[in-house]
Structures are given as structure tokens and as C-alpha cells.
Design a protein around this motif. Structure first.
Motif, PDB file in Angstrom:
ATOM      1  N   TYR A 504      97.304  15.965 -24.563  1.00 61.75           N
ATOM      2  CA  TYR A 504      95.880  14.755 -23.443  1.00 61.75           C
ATOM      3  C   TYR A 504      95.559  15.197 -22.286  1.00 61.75           C
ATOM      4  O   TYR A 504      94.518  14.926 -21.870  1.00 61.75           O
ATOM      5  CB  TYR A 504      95.759  13.841 -24.597  1.00 61.75           C
ATOM      6  CG  TYR A 504      94.341  12.255 -24.611  1.00 61.75           C
ATOM      7  CD1 TYR A 504      93.196  13.040 -24.709  1.00 61.75           C
ATOM      8  CD2 TYR A 504      94.865  11.146 -23.629  1.00 61.75           C
ATOM      9  CE1 TYR A 504      91.868  12.090 -24.550  1.00 61.75           C
ATOM     10  CE2 TYR A 504      93.798  10.550 -23.424  1.00 61.75           C
ATOM     11  CZ  TYR A 504      92.091  11.415 -23.912  1.00 61.75           C
ATOM     12  OH  TYR A 504      91.212  10.628 -24.473  1.00 61.75           O
ATOM     13  N   LEU A 505      96.648  14.393 -21.531  1.00 56.49           N
ATOM     14  CA  LEU A 505      97.334  14.176 -20.318  1.00 56.49           C
ATOM     15  C   LEU A 505      96.267  15.376 -19.228  1.00 56.49           C
ATOM     16  O   LEU A 505      96.384  16.073 -18.401  1.00 56.49           O
ATOM     17  CB  LEU A 505      97.941  13.940 -20.226  1.00 56.49           C
ATOM     18  CG  LEU A 505      98.391  12.319 -20.052  1.00 56.49           C
ATOM     19  CD1 LEU A 505     100.059  11.467 -20.129  1.00 56.49           C
ATOM     20  CD2 LEU A 505      98.150  10.983 -19.505  1.00 56.49           C
ATOM     21  N   ASP A 506      96.909  16.699 -20.346  1.00 55.11           N
ATOM     22  CA  ASP A 506      96.727  18.410 -19.849  1.00 55.11           C
ATOM     23  C   ASP A 506      95.401  18.089 -19.424  1.00 55.11           C
ATOM     24  O   ASP A 506      94.995  19.000 -18.479  1.00 55.11           O
ATOM     25  CB  ASP A 506      97.553  19.217 -20.630  1.00 55.11           C
ATOM     26  CG  ASP A 506      98.337  19.547 -20.627  1.00 55.11           C
ATOM     27  OD1 ASP A 506      98.839  19.134 -18.921  1.00 55.11           O
ATOM     28  OD2 ASP A 506      99.180  20.876 -21.179  1.00 55.11           O
ATOM     29  N   LEU A 507      94.590  17.105 -20.039  1.00 58.13           N
ATOM     30  CA  LEU A 507      93.233  17.810 -20.261  1.00 58.13           C
ATOM     31  C   LEU A 507      92.883  17.239 -18.357  1.00 58.13           C
ATOM     32  O   LEU A 507      91.322  17.899 -18.197  1.00 58.13           O
ATOM     33  CB  LEU A 507      91.945  17.013 -20.994  1.00 58.13           C
ATOM     34  CG  LEU A 507      92.807  17.357 -22.632  1.00 58.13           C
ATOM     35  CD1 LEU A 507      91.588  16.774 -23.260  1.00 58.13           C
ATOM     36  CD2 LEU A 507      92.671  18.784 -22.403  1.00 58.13           C
ATOM     37  N   ARG A 508      93.557  16.652 -18.504  1.00 60.92           N
ATOM     38  CA  ARG A 508      93.038  16.023 -16.757  1.00 60.92           C
ATOM     39  C   ARG A 508      93.983  16.663 -15.261  1.00 60.92           C
ATOM     40  O   ARG A 508      93.445  16.834 -14.289  1.00 60.92           O
ATOM     41  CB  ARG A 508      93.664  13.767 -16.674  1.00 60.92           C
ATOM     42  CG  ARG A 508      92.410  13.033 -16.835  1.00 60.92           C
ATOM     43  CD  ARG A 508      92.184  13.704 -18.672  1.00 60.92           C
ATOM     44  NE  ARG A 508      92.123  12.501 -19.590  1.00 60.92           N
ATOM     45  CZ  ARG A 508      91.116  12.378 -20.007  1.00 60.92           C
ATOM     46  NH1 ARG A 508      91.560  13.116 -21.632  1.00 60.92           N
ATOM     47  NH2 ARG A 508      90.344  11.654 -21.183  1.00 60.92           N
ATOM     48  N   ARG A 509      94.909  17.448 -15.944  1.00 59.28           N
ATOM     49  CA  ARG A 509      95.814  18.149 -14.990  1.00 59.28           C
ATOM     50  C   ARG A 509      94.766  19.458 -14.306  1.00 59.28           C
ATOM     51  O   ARG A 509      95.271  19.438 -13.695  1.00 59.28           O
ATOM     52  CB  ARG A 509      97.431  18.562 -15.740  1.00 59.28           C
ATOM     53  CG  ARG A 509      98.161  17.217 -15.941  1.00 59.28           C
ATOM     54  CD  ARG A 509      99.703  17.598 -16.311  1.00 59.28           C
ATOM     55  NE  ARG A 509     100.408  16.630 -17.013  1.00 59.28           N
ATOM     56  CZ  ARG A 509     101.080  16.239 -17.631  1.00 59.28           C
ATOM     57  NH1 ARG A 509     100.282  16.441 -18.602  1.00 59.28           N
ATOM     58  NH2 ARG A 509     101.202  15.149 -17.654  1.00 59.28           N
ATOM     59  N   TYR A 510      93.971  20.040 -15.511  1.00 54.45           N
ATOM     60  CA  TYR A 510      93.471  21.009 -15.753  1.00 54.45           C
ATOM     61  C   TYR A 510      92.516  21.570 -15.443  1.00 54.45           C
ATOM     62  O   TYR A 510      91.508  21.719 -16.531  1.00 54.45           O
ATOM     63  CB  TYR A 510      94.103  22.098 -17.078  1.00 54.45           C
ATOM     64  CG  TYR A 510      95.698  22.201 -16.716  1.00 54.45           C
ATOM     65  CD1 TYR A 510      95.833  23.250 -15.540  1.00 54.45           C
ATOM     66  CD2 TYR A 510      96.324  21.786 -17.857  1.00 54.45           C
ATOM     67  CE1 TYR A 510      97.759  22.404 -15.679  1.00 54.45           C
ATOM     68  CE2 TYR A 510      97.341  21.394 -17.891  1.00 54.45           C
ATOM     69  CZ  TYR A 510      98.654  22.731 -17.155  1.00 54.45           C
ATOM     70  OH  TYR A 510      99.859  22.630 -17.626  1.00 54.45           O
ATOM     71  N   GLY A 511      91.849  21.109 -14.432  1.00 56.02           N
ATOM     72  CA  GLY A 511      90.163  20.524 -13.916  1.00 56.02           C
ATOM     73  C   GLY A 511      89.617  19.514 -14.441  1.00 56.02           C
ATOM     74  O   GLY A 511      89.059  19.911 -16.025  1.00 56.02           O
ATOM     75  N   THR A 512      90.127  18.507 -14.254  1.00 49.85           N
ATOM     76  CA  THR A 512      89.630  16.804 -14.783  1.00 49.85           C
ATOM     77  C   THR A 512      88.491  16.906 -14.869  1.00 49.85           C
ATOM     78  O   THR A 512      87.313  17.474 -14.103  1.00 49.85           O
ATOM     79  CB  THR A 512      89.695  15.420 -14.622  1.00 49.85           C
ATOM     80  OG1 THR A 512      90.340  14.968 -15.408  1.00 49.85           O
ATOM     81  CG2 THR A 512      90.060  15.569 -13.755  1.00 49.85           C
ATOM     82  N   PHE A 513      87.467  16.279 -15.563  1.00 46.60           N
ATOM     83  CA  PHE A 513      85.964  16.370 -15.811  1.00 46.60           C
ATOM     84  C   PHE A 513      85.384  15.047 -15.931  1.00 46.60           C
ATOM     85  O   PHE A 513      85.803  14.664 -17.387  1.00 46.60           O
ATOM     86  CB  PHE A 513      85.194  17.069 -16.057  1.00 46.60           C
ATOM     87  CG  PHE A 513      85.805  17.649 -17.695  1.00 46.60           C
ATOM     88  CD1 PHE A 513      86.704  17.771 -18.358  1.00 46.60           C
ATOM     89  CD2 PHE A 513      84.608  17.387 -18.823  1.00 46.60           C
ATOM     90  CE1 PHE A 513      87.625  17.798 -19.201  1.00 46.60           C
ATOM     91  CE2 PHE A 513      85.527  17.694 -20.294  1.00 46.60           C
ATOM     92  CZ  PHE A 513      86.566  17.628 -20.736  1.00 46.60           C
TER      93      PHE A 513
END
Length: 550
Positions: A504-513
Motif C-alpha cells: 500500500y505504501l508503494d502507491l505513495r513511493r511510485y508516483g504518489t497522487f
RNA sequence: UCCAGCGAAGCCGAAUGGUCAGGCAGCCGGCUGUUAACCGGUCAUCUCGGAGGUUCGAUUCCUCCCGCUGGAGCCA
């Protein structure tokens, strides 16, 4: 027992209107507008008689033809594509080709499986198309009345109920005597002629020529056409579904779900189904049902939201629709252990647009049900006045304003930091004549994933929609935290297992939006639209604290 | 988990410290238009949720248990 109805109108009408009118939505749809647009479709013939090619052509032509006669607000929307100027891409046009074709007929469409050659079995809902013809009905005996030389057999076939009249002069003495002995819920084949009802204009009945018993009941049918207790009916849920009232509720549920799907289809959302087995709690609050997953613990999902956030990064506008599970020991008219939830999530959408999406979504659903399910709402004795009001925009109040409303209306003890119970929600929603949006709750009342208000970091960028007439929260959602460090902090603060949230944190690591979304509980929505006192009748086979069967 | 109410034939349900009214369904009959039809007749040992207690006597009062219903907390 029945929820309190609100006779009050919301007070600060002008104030919220000025403050909260969304930039992209032209204005509220008046009742008159929706009624006139309804009449354009209700006069069309049922689609069964049209060839499919004609149907396609007329469906294609309809939007342009309507454009000329459409009211200004609607033309406005037509011209505004989702990519230009309309941040949410929300369209309020309630007329889809499907909506048009289903408006006047419950069954709706051309059968995809052709009838067997020579068969003239007709659905009861379609009898109006066969006046004067000899038809065959297949169904079950719902009720029976007799009057000397007449037997009135109420036959239901799933599509509707019709009165089959057996006249002594028309049939053999044996058949007449047999008709008198038929038991409730016998399955039958009835052959007879369709004609207008002897007493009620606009209704049809069948003059019986022959009746064949297909399956006689092995014992007396337990549900007589009189009152029964809830527990008894729930024990017989598999049979109770045959009754008119339950039938009406399931039809409304069907239409609500169809409206949900149509709304998202029309607004370019992609359906992305979330898993039902999950390795961890996604909100970390409620009790979950634990199962064994090949030796490891797994839980039945309580929300698809975290997965929708991943999907939003892949597809932009997404939603999921499926069952969710809560193991809470809740025993109220609003709770089920298994219920269905719709959860949209939109990339680059913020709280304000989330509210616009939610209010248009709800308005669309309610207006679609009003268009297509008048008969069912009548059977349910639903007063539709309050439903006709459900038109965007909805009034908006902050959590703090909601607390003030409570303090001034019989809850002087209410203070900032309290969450709302069912009672409190009713007090708040009774101040308004349509659903009300309450936004910016204290962060500590909310799940870890909410974004904070930049103006006051103690507040969450969240919103709940409270339905009127005491039905309470039906939508909950908001803007999600997009900052990696802050989200990590929130996970720590809530004592959640960090490893489980790495993806879930990956969603903020790779091009957060920035992104936002919400969840809508289907059963609470059905309960509200149908005006039911309890959610247990809104799902075919409810799962509740003390009920796992049938 | 806590609080409140309830538990009588297949179903709904009144009354009551002395032995379960009425109704629906069922069964029999009547009626050419009924529409949770109506009218007449008929039917059921239901140990009045279970255990224990008080009492000459309990379905009725008390205690515990079970079940159901609503609500609180929690939530959609």
C-alpha cells in the motif's frame, strides 16, 4: 418501529447553497424537469415488439433528438465532455437507452433465448401485449378466492401476479372441482384467454380454459396470507421471497444495483473487483471473520478500498462492487454480517469533487428507481415525496456544525470529539429535506488512511452522507493521505502491522497522487429507498448476528 | 459484552393464581365477480420455551438457563 419521518425543512438553505455549489454542476434539477423527461420515455412501446435493429437506431438517435428539447442545464452537460471542464466527469443525464427501455416494463428486454417453436407461454408481466389471445402461463398459486360458480386463482410466475378466472360454464365439472381444491403454492400451467379485468380498468385477467397441476404441495404451505412474526418469516426466508412485498424489495434492489453500474459506466469508470480473502485488516478497527487459508490466517474483507487505491493508479477512475463482512456483535436494524458495498476511487480527485461525485451518484440512483419502480414502491407503500427531493447538490455541513446542531436539538452534551450514533445522525439529518453531507471529522475518529485538512491538521478530509428520514449514514469516504512519511506515521500511530502495508505504501513511493473515493452500503440504500424499518429484508438471504440459515 | 421487552396449535394472538378467548391456515358446505373476499359449519391432550422455587393449586409470581426482538458500544 418505523423510522421517524422528517417534516422539517432545512433551515440555512441559502447559506450552504452559496458556499457549496459545485463549480461544474449547473444547478439542481427541479422536480418538474425530471418529470417531463420521464414522460418522453414512458409512452414508448415495450421493446419486445421492436426488432433489434430498430432499437439500436432509435437508441443512437435519441440523445441528439433530446438535446433540442432538453432544458438548459442538461444541454450544458451534454456539451461538456468528461475531459473538459468537468473535474469529476459526472453527468447528471438520467436517460440511458436501458433506462428508457425498462421504464414501462418490469422485465424489460427481448428474450435472448427464443421460445420453443409452438410454445405460447407468456410472462404475466407481458399479458398486456396479448389481449384476446389464448396463452399459457406457468407459475404458482399465490392465493385463491371463490364465489359460487367462479374461482379466482391468483397466479404468480416471478414476473407478476394475475387473476385467473375459472367459470363453471367454461370448463368441465371435474376441472371446476379440482380448481376449488388447489392448495397455495401449487405449481401450475394455466391455459386461457387474456382479457381486461372485469372490474379494474387497465388490469388484465385470464379466462381459464384448462389448468394442469405440475406440482402439488407435499404439505401445507407455512406462510399463509396473514401476519407472521419476523423470526418465523426469517426461518422461512427461502419461501418468504415468493411474497409480493419481498418481490418488490428485490426488484428495487436490482434496479439500484443496475443504476450503480450504469452511473459508473456512463462516467467512464472501470470495474475492478477487490479480493474477498485478505491477509490483514484494512482499517484495523472492526472485528473481522477469520478463516484458515492453507495454514495461514486470512480474513474476509471488510472493504475493497485499499485495493481500489491501487487500481486508481492503474485505471484512473475505478469502482468495486461486492460483498463485505463484519464480525461485529451488532444487533440493530442497520447491521448485517454480510453486506454489499460499492466503492469508487478516483485518481487526482480531492474532497470537494468527492462530495460532488457522491451527491450525483445518489441522485442518479434514486431518480432511476423512481422512474422504473413506481409499482414496487406503491406495493411497499413508500411515500416518494422525500425521494423526489434527492437531487444534487446536497447541503454540506462541517463536523463542527453538526455538533452545534446536536447541541441545539436535544443533545446539549454533544461535544467536539464525539462520534455520532444512530440517534445523533437522525437529529442531524432531520434538519434537511434531502441527504446531507457532513465533512471534516476529527482525525482521531477516522481510519489511518485519510488525508488531513491543510488548514487544520486535526481534521480529516472525509465526508459522510446521511440519508433523511432517520436512515443514517449510507456513504462514507474522503481524500486519502498521499504523503509517504505521513502515511507511515499514521500506520505507526494506529499500531498497524507495517509489513502488511508495504504494498500500500508503494502507491505513495511510485508516483504518489491525490485521490479520493467513498463506499456506499447497498442494503442501507435499499432500506432507505424502500422505506423499510430494517435492513434484513433488503438482501435475499441475510447473515446477521444470530442467523446463518437458510 | 451490556440494557430492555417478549416466548401459548402450522401461523397470529386476548385474558388469567384454579386449567388457554378469538382469528388465519386446514377440512365440509353456500354464493356469477371475488381481490389480505364473504357467510355457515368443523377441527386440534398446545405438559402456554426449559429447569427449579413459592403456593392447596402456576401458563400467570420469583430465580437461573435457552431462544427471539429492539437498543447501546462498533459500524455501511
Amino acid at each position: 418501529m418505523s423510522p421517524p419521518s422528517s417534516g422539517r425543512r432545512w433551515r440555512s438553505r441559502s447559506s450552504w447553497k452559496a458556499r457549496t455549489r459545485p463549480p461544474a454542476v449547473a444547478g439542481r434539477v427541479s422536480t418538474r424537469d425530471s418529470r417531463s423527461s420521464r414522460s418522453t420515455s414512458s409512452g414508448t412501446r415495450p421493446p419486445s415488439r421492436r426488432s433489434s435493429s430498430i432499437r439500436t437506431r432509435s437508441a443512437r438517435r435519441r440523445p441528439r433528438a433530446r438535446l433540442a428539447e432538453a432544458p438548459a442545464w442538461r444541454r450544458d452537460h451534454r456539451l461538456r465532455s468528461p475531459d473538459r471542464g468537468n473535474p469529476t466527469g459526472v453527468m447528471t443525464d438520467t436517460k440511458t437507452p436501458e433506462a428508457t427501455t425498462t421504464a414501462s416494463t418490469p422485465t424489460g428486454r427481448v428474450p435472448t433465448v427464443p421460445p420453443l417453436p409452438g410454445s405460447n407461454v407468456v410472462a404475466i408481466a407481458r399479458l398486456a401485449d396479448h389481449v384476446g389471445e389464448e396463452v399459457t402461463l406457468r407459475g404458482w398459486l399465490y392465493n385463491k378466492r371463490s364465489s359460487g360458480k367462479l374461482h379466482f386463482l391468483e397466479v404468480r410466475d416471478g414476473s407478476g401476479v394475475v387473476q385467473a378466472v375459472v367459470f363453471k360454464g367454461d370448463v368441465s365439472p371435474e376441472l371446476f372441482a379440482q380448481a376449488d381444491r388447489l392448495q397455495q403454492e401449487t405449481s401450475l400451467e394455466v391455459i386461457g384467454t387474456v382479457k381486461e379485468h372485469g372490474k379494474i380498468k387497465g388490469q388484465y385477467e385470464v379466462g381459464v380454459k384448462d389448468v394442469k397441476v405440475l406440482g402439488a404441495p407435499a404439505r401445507e404451505y407455512p406462510i399463509s396470507p396473514k401476519e407472521h412474526g419476523t423470526d418465523f418469516l426469517m426461518d422461512n426466508r427461502h419461501l418468504w421471497l415468493r411474497s409480493k412485498r419481498q418481490h418488490a424489495i428485490m426488484r428495487v434492489r436490482h434496479s439500484i444495483i443496475k443504476a450503480v453500474r450504469d452511473f459508473f459506466d456512463l462516467n467512464d469508470f472501470t470495474l475492478i473487483d477487490a479480493p474477498i480473502f485478505t491477509p490483514n485488516a484494512c482499517e484495523g478497527t472492526s472485528n473481522l471473520f477469520q478463516t484458515d487459508y492453507h495454514g495461514d490466517p486470512a480474513y474476509l474483507t471488510q472493504s475493497g478500498q485499499l485495493y481500489m487505491e491501487a487500481a486508481a493508479a492503474a485505471f484512473g477512475k475505478v469502482y468495486c462492487f461486492g460483498p463485505t463482512f463484519r464480525a461485529e456483535k451488532s444487533k440493530t436494524r442497520r447491521h448485517l454480517a454480510e453486506f454489499w458495498m460499492v466503492e469508487p476511487e478516483v485518481a487526482f480527485m480531492k474532497l470537494e469533487e468527492d462530495m460532488v461525485l457522491a451527491e450525483h451518484f445518489l441522485s442518479y440512483i434514486v431518480q432511476r428507481v423512481l422512474e422504473t419502480r413506481q409499482n414496487e414502491l406503491k406495493i411497499l407503500e413508500r411515500d416518494t415525496k422525500m425521494l423526489e427531493n434527492v437531487q444534487a447538490p446536497f447541503p454540506r455541513i462541517t463536523y463542527h456544525q453538526a455538533i452545534e446542531i446536536l447541541q441545539q436539538n436535544g443533545h446539549p452534551e454533544a461535544k467536539v470529539g464525539d462520534d455520532f450514533g444512530g440517534d445523533e445522525e437522525t437529529v442531524i439529518s432531520n434538519k434537511f429535506d434531502r441527504p446531507v453531507i457532513v465533512h471534516r471529522y476529527p482525525m482521531n475518529l477516522k481510519a489511518f488512511y485519510f488525508a488531513r485538512d491543510a488548514n487544520d491538521p486535526s481534521l480529516a478530509l472525509n465526508m459522510d452522507v446521511l440519508a433523511p428520514e432517520g436512515y443514517g449514514e449510507i456513504v462514507g469516504g474522503g481524500q486519502r493521505e498521499e504523503d509517504l512519511a505521513r502515511l507511515e506515521g499514521a500506520i505507526t500511530e494506529h499500531n498497524l502491522p507495517r509489513e502488511a502495508f508495504e504494498w500500500y505504501l508503494d502507491l505513495r513511493r511510485y508516483g504518489t497522487f491525490p485521490h479520493a473515493g467513498f463506499g456506499l452500503g447497498i442494503e442501507r440504500t435499499v432500506s432507505w429507498i424502500c422505506g423499510l424499518p430494517h435492513v434484513r429484508e433488503t438482501i435475499p438471504f441475510p447473515r446477521m448476528l444470530n442467523r446463518l440459515a437458510p
